[in-house]
Design a protein around this motif. Structure first.
Motif, PDB file in Angstrom:
ATOM      1  N   LYS A 180       0.290   0.020  -4.195  1.00  0.00           N
ATOM      2  CA  LYS A 180       0.209   0.748  -5.140  1.00  0.00           C
ATOM      3  C   LYS A 180       0.976   1.313  -6.238  1.00  0.00           C
ATOM      4  CE  LYS A 180      -2.708   3.327  -2.962  1.00  0.00           C
ATOM      5  NZ  LYS A 180      -2.862   2.086  -1.308  1.00  0.00           N
ATOM      6  N   GLU A 181       2.228   1.906  -5.482  1.00  0.00           N
ATOM      7  CA  GLU A 181       2.973   2.849  -5.610  1.00  0.00           C
ATOM      8  C   GLU A 181       3.984   1.549  -6.357  1.00  0.00           C
ATOM      9  OE1 GLU A 181       4.589   6.110  -4.295  1.00  0.00           O
ATOM     10  OE2 GLU A 181       7.009   5.871  -5.190  1.00  0.00           O
ATOM     11  N   VAL A 182       4.207   0.576  -5.901  1.00  0.00           N
ATOM     12  CA  VAL A 182       4.598  -0.426  -6.368  1.00  0.00           C
ATOM     13  C   VAL A 182       4.507  -1.230  -7.570  1.00  0.00           C
ATOM     14  CG1 VAL A 182       6.555  -2.834  -5.649  1.00  0.00           C
ATOM     15  CG2 VAL A 182       5.395  -1.143  -4.385  1.00  0.00           C
ATOM     16  N   LEU A 244       0.355  10.184 -10.762  1.00  0.00           N
ATOM     17  CA  LEU A 244      -0.566  11.239  -9.670  1.00  0.00           C
ATOM     18  C   LEU A 244      -1.050  10.533  -8.261  1.00  0.00           C
ATOM     19  CD1 LEU A 244      -2.394  12.863 -13.038  1.00  0.00           C
ATOM     20  CD2 LEU A 244      -0.403  13.063 -11.055  1.00  0.00           C
ATOM     21  N   ASP A 245      -0.653  10.381  -6.938  1.00  0.00           N
ATOM     22  CA  ASP A 245      -0.343   9.380  -5.861  1.00  0.00           C
ATOM     23  C   ASP A 245      -2.001  10.094  -5.210  1.00  0.00           C
ATOM     24  OD1 ASP A 245      -0.725   7.792  -4.677  1.00  0.00           O
ATOM     25  OD2 ASP A 245       1.606   8.226  -3.593  1.00  0.00           O
ATOM     26  N   GLU A 246      -2.621   9.713  -4.529  1.00  0.00           N
ATOM     27  CA  GLU A 246      -3.561  10.271  -3.284  1.00  0.00           C
ATOM     28  C   GLU A 246      -4.696  11.034  -5.026  1.00  0.00           C
ATOM     29  OE1 GLU A 246      -4.218   9.374  -0.177  1.00  0.00           O
ATOM     30  OE2 GLU A 246      -2.189   8.611  -0.024  1.00  0.00           O
ATOM     31  N   VAL A 358       1.532  -4.929   3.225  1.00  0.00           N
ATOM     32  CA  VAL A 358       2.372  -4.483   3.565  1.00  0.00           C
ATOM     33  C   VAL A 358       4.122  -4.147   4.380  1.00  0.00           C
ATOM     34  CG1 VAL A 358       4.539  -5.446   1.609  1.00  0.00           C
ATOM     35  CG2 VAL A 358       1.886  -5.752   1.700  1.00  0.00           C
ATOM     36  N   ARG A 359       3.243  -2.669   3.790  1.00  0.00           N
ATOM     37  CA  ARG A 359       4.153  -1.187   4.628  1.00  0.00           C
ATOM     38  C   ARG A 359       4.677  -1.517   6.534  1.00  0.00           C
ATOM     39  NH1 ARG A 359       1.839   3.109   2.977  1.00  0.00           N
ATOM     40  NH2 ARG A 359       3.363   3.422   1.901  1.00  0.00           N
ATOM     41  N   GLN A 360       3.566  -2.561   6.131  1.00  0.00           N
ATOM     42  CA  GLN A 360       4.140  -2.580   8.061  1.00  0.00           C
ATOM     43  C   GLN A 360       4.048  -4.018   8.843  1.00  0.00           C
ATOM     44  OE1 GLN A 360      -0.435  -3.573  10.091  1.00  0.00           O
ATOM     45  NE2 GLN A 360       0.020  -2.938  12.037  1.00  0.00           N
TER      46      GLN A 360
HETATM   47 MG    MG Z   1       1.680   5.494  -1.936  1.00  0.00          MG
END
Ligand code: MG
Ligand code: ATP
Length: 455
Positions: A180-182, A244-246, A358-360
C-alpha cells in the motif's frame, strides 16, 4: 533449449571407454558425437554449437582443461563436464576454474555421469531463466518500482497511471504487506506534485493525544510542552501529497477535523484561531474493512465517502502467484545476491499462502540469501520453516470420492491432468518452465504431455 535432445560432444582417447559411454548416452536420449582427441574436438566445436561437452582431462595432445577453456570462450552457454582419472582431482578443480560445470571421477557408473549431467543442465537452465527474468524486470513489469505482471497488477498499473494525473483523494485497501505504501509513493512520484513533498503519517503509531498536533501543528502554549509554534504534517505536505496510513484507527473527533480538511482544504493549528489553507493531495490506506467499520458505527460514513473517491484494492500475493518469481528476482537483486533459486525452492515459494504478503516474501529472501546465497544456490533448507513443512499436506482434494458405480479411472486421470496443466499454464501466463515447476514436472515432461494432448 531442453525441449529438444541435447547435442553432446564426447572426448575420450581410450576407444573402449569412448564407445561404451557414447552408447549409454545415446540410450538416454542424447545425440552423441564421440571424438578421440582435444584437437578433433576443437575442429568439431568450431562448426557446431554443442549443448554439452564431456571430456577426459588427460588427453595426449591438447588436454581437457585447455579444451574446456576454448569451448567456454566460444560458447559461454555450453555445459562442460570433465572426467578425471585417479589422482587428477587437482586438475579437475583447475578445469572448473576455467568454466567446467562439474566433474566425475573414473571409473564411474553411467548413472553417476547422468546425474552430474542432469544437474549441470538444470543449473544452466535456471541461470538462463534467471537472466531472462532479470531482463524482463528491466522494462514492462513495473510502475515506479512496483513489480508485477499478473493480470491484477497490470490492471493496477493502468489505474495508477490514470489516477496519477488527477488530484483526487485515494483510498488504498489491502492486507498487510501488499504494497500500500509503495503504491502511495508511486502515485506521488508520477504525479505533477512530484517536485514537492510526500509526507507520511501513520495514524496508529502515534498516541491519540499527540496525533492531532502532529497532523495540524500547534501554536506556542497550546498544551503543556508546546514550547514553540510547530507545523503539522498537513502543512509540510503543502503542494505535495499527504499519506495517511492506518486511517481506520483515527478517533471520531479527529475524523471530524479531517473531514473538514477534505471538504474545505483548510484547518486551524491546535491552539490557533487563525485558519490555514493548504493544497494537498490525500492518499489514505488501511488494512481494515472501512465499509464494515462504517456499518458498525466506528468510522464516519461521510469521511469514508470523501476518502474513497478512488478506491485502490491491493490483491494479496496468494492471488497473484505468477508474480512471485519476478519478486524473488527483484529482491535477490536488492540484497545484491547473484544466487539462483533451486526448482524445488521456487516451487515452495510459489505454493505458500504468504499471509504477510510481499513483505513476508522479502524477509524470506533476505534470510535465504544469508543462509544459502554464499553457495550461489538457494534451496528449500534456506527457506523459512513454514515453507519447509509445506509438503506435509495431502495433495488429494477432499472432494474426491469413488462414485457408487465406479469410474473410468484412466479417462478421469487424463481429465484431471489436462485441467491442472491448463490451470498451471494460465497461472503462469503460458510460461512452461514455471508451469512445470508448479506441477513438479521436468519442463521436457510437460512439453511431452502437451504434445500428446494435442495429438
Ligand atoms: Mg504500510
Ligand atoms: N509489488 C511490489 N514490488 C516490489 N516491492 C514490493 C511490492 N509490494 C510490496 N513491496 C515491498 O514489500 C514491503 C511491504 O510493502 P508496504 O510497506 O508498501 O506494504 P503495506 O501494504 O503498506 O503493509 P502494512 O499494511 O503492513 O503497512 C516493502 O518493503 C515494499 O518495498
Amino acid at each position: 533449449m531442453p525441449d529438444q535432445a541435447k547435442h553432446l560432444l564426447l572426448v575420450e582417447d581410450e576407444a573402449p571407454l569412448r564407445t561404451v559411454v557414447a552408447e549409454q548416452l545415446v540410450d538416454r536420449g542424447y545425440i552423441v558425437e564421440p571424438v578421440d582427441s582435444g584437437e578433433a574436438a576443437l575442429t568439431r566445436l568450431a562448426d557446431f554449437a554443442f549443448d554439452i561437452l564431456v571430456t577426459d582431462l588427460r588427453l595426449p595432445g591438447l588436454d581437457g582443461s585447455a579444451l574446456v577453456d576454448a569451448a567456454v570462450e566460444r560458447y559461454p552457454d555450453i555445459v562442460a563436464i570433465v572426467m578425471t582419472g585417479y589422482g587428477t582431482v587437482k586438475d579437475a578443480v583447475e578445469a572448473i576454474k576455467r568454466g567446467a560445470a562439474d566433474f566425475v571421477s573414473k571409473p564411474f557408473q553411467i548413472d553417476e555421469l547422468l546425474l552430474v549431467l542432469d544437474s549441470a543442465v538444470e543449473q544452466r537452465r535456471l541461470k538462463s531463466e534467471n537472466a531472462y527474468l532479470r531482463a524482463q524486470l528491466e522494462d514492462r513489469y513495473r510502475f515506479e518500482g512496483i513489480i508485477g505482471k499478473s493480470p491484477a497488477m497490470t490492471r493496477l498499473f493502468q489505474l495508477l497511471e490514470t489516477v496519477s494525473r488527477t488530484n483526487s483523494t485515494i483510498l488504498i485497501t489491502g492486507e498487510t504487506g501488499t504494497g500500500k505504501e509503495v503504491v502511495a509513493r508511486a502515485i506521488h512520484h508520477s504525479s505533477a506534485r512530484r517536485q514537492h513533498r510526500f509526507v507520511a503519517l501513520n495514524c496508529s503509531a502515534i498516541p491519540e493525544t499527540l496525533l492531532e498536533a502532529e497532523l495540524f501543528g500547534h501554536v506556542r502554549g497550546a498544551f503543556t510542552g508546546a514550547v514553540g509554534n510547530r507545523q503539522g504534517r498537513l502543512e509540510q505536505a503543502h503542494k505535495g501529497t499527504l499519506f495517511l496510513d492506518e486511517v481506520g484507527t483515527m478517533s471520531t473527533a479527529l475524523q471530524m477535523r479531517l473531514l473538514r480538511v477534505l471538504q474545505e482544504r483548510e484547518f486551524e493549528r491546535v491552539g490557533d484561531s487563525h485558519t490555514t489553507k493548504v493544497d494537498v493531495r490525500i492518499i489514505a490506506a488501511t488494512n481494515s474493512d472501512l465499509g464494515r467499520m462504517v456499518a458498525d458505527g466506528q468510522f464516519r460514513e461521510d469521511l469514508f465517502y470523501r476518502l474513497n473517491v478512488i478506491p485502490v484494492q491491493m490483491p494479496p500475493l496468494r492471488e497473484r502467484r505468477e508474480d512471485i518469481p519476478l519478486l524473488v528476482q527483484h529482491f535477490l537483486g536488492h540484497f545484491q545476491s547473484a544466487a539462483t533459486v533451486s526448482q524445488e525452492g521456487m516451487r515452495r515459494l510459489m505454493s505458500y499462502q504468504w499471509p504477510g504478503n510481499v513483505r513476508q516474501l522479502e524477509n524470506a529472501i533476505e534470510r535465504a540469501v544469508a543462509f544459502g546465497g554464499g553457495r550461489g544456490q538457494i534451496d528449500v533448507a534456506d527457506l523459512p520453516a513454514e515453507l519447509q513443512r509445506l509438503e506435509a499436506a495431502s495433495p488429494i482434494p477432499a472432494a474426491l470420492a469413488l462414485p457408487d458405480d465406479g469410474v473410468d479411472l484412466e479417462a478421469l486421470v487424463a481429465d484431471i491432468e489436462r485441467e491442472l496443466i491448463q490451470q498451471a499454464l494460465e497461472r503462469t501466463n503460458g510460461n512452461k518452465g514455471q508451469a512445470a515447476t508448479l506441477l513438479r514436472l521436468k519442463r521436457t515432461t510437460l512439453v511431452e504431455k502437451l504434445k500428446r494432448q494435442h495429438a
